[in-house]
Design an enzyme around this catalytic site. Structure first.
Site: not given
Length: 255
Positions: A147, A160
């Site tokens: 990510s 996250y």
């Protein structure tokens, strides 16, 4: 192998997790169109519908239902996916993931645990299972989903961000262990993608303009934008590429 065949996946067997929709579906479709036989491993009943739609296009795609947050069911469903592929796997794409977009003070530890269980612990377990097969036969491709938050801290994204930073380090570590045994382990780091996971951000009138201003390409990405990276890292074209985190971000990190 000629340059024309570098990206040909004919005869390869692939497992893609979380591929009933979104980015996972895009990568699974791209691998199938490049010639691979693909098993979609997903908790959603929609996986069967996705597989049927791709089969109608003449693609070799199967659906396997499994709960990756249940460690025993993860092992069971992985075994089922390997079974439908003829008892082997050449490509593993660890796409399944979740995000709990809450500030630290609003995020209970139970929610932290859920994010890390799916985003990093399940990935580790799947890498071990697939890696055992690939190392034994001396070849294989593992693609993890990183990510932008593998590189930056994000906002209201503590669990996250930690999970995706972990994906980057897990990818490098496994590459160090397995590159000399014929297995390439890499990761794709998508930029801001217009998928269901980001629906709330796309509707955030405060943050959205700041995100948009940092994307030189001038748009958010979508599943089709990951197709090339997915095929590249699954194919012979990347046989000497290992341990990388490949941003597919419209230039976001360069801004």
């Amino acid at each position: 192998m000629s340059n024309l065949n570098l990206f040909d996946l004919t005869g390869k067997k692939a497992i893609v997790t979380g591929a009933s929709r979104g980015l996972g579906r895009g990568i699974a479709t791209a691998l199938a169109k490049a010639g691979a036989e693909v098993a979609i491993l997903d908790i959603s009943d929609a996986a069967a519908h996705t597989a049927a739609g791709l089969q109608a296009e003449g693609l070799a795609v199967h659906a396997v239902k499994g709960n990756l947050m249940d460690r025993a069911d993860l092992e069971r469903s992985f075994g089922e996916a390997v079974g439908v592929l003829g008892d082997t796997v050449d490509i593993l794409v660890n796409n399944a993931g979740m995000h709990d977009r809450r500030a630290c003070l609003d995020l209970p530890v139970e929610s932290w645990d859920k994010v890390l269980e799916l985003n990093i612990t399940a990935v580790y377990q799947l890498c071990r299972l697939a890696g055992a097969i690939m190392v034994e036969k001396g070849s294989g491709k593992i693609i993890n989903m990183a990510s932008m938050l593998s590189f930056i801290g994000g906002f209201n994204a503590s669990a996250y961000a930690v999970s995706k930073a972990g994906i980057a380090q897990l990818t490098k570590s496994l590459s160090n262990e397995w590159a000399g045994r014929g297995v390439q382990v890499n990761a794709i780091a998508p930029g801001y993608m217009a998928t269901e996971m980001n629906t709330d951000l796309l509707q955030d009138d405060t943050r959205l303009p700041h995100v948009n201003a940092r994307i030189p390409a001038g748009r958010w990405g979508g599943p089709d934008d990951l197709a090339g990276a997915g095929v590249f890292l699954s194919s012979a074209a990347s046989d000497y590429v290992t341990g990388i985190i490949l941003p597919v971000d419209g230039g976001y990190l360069a801004r």
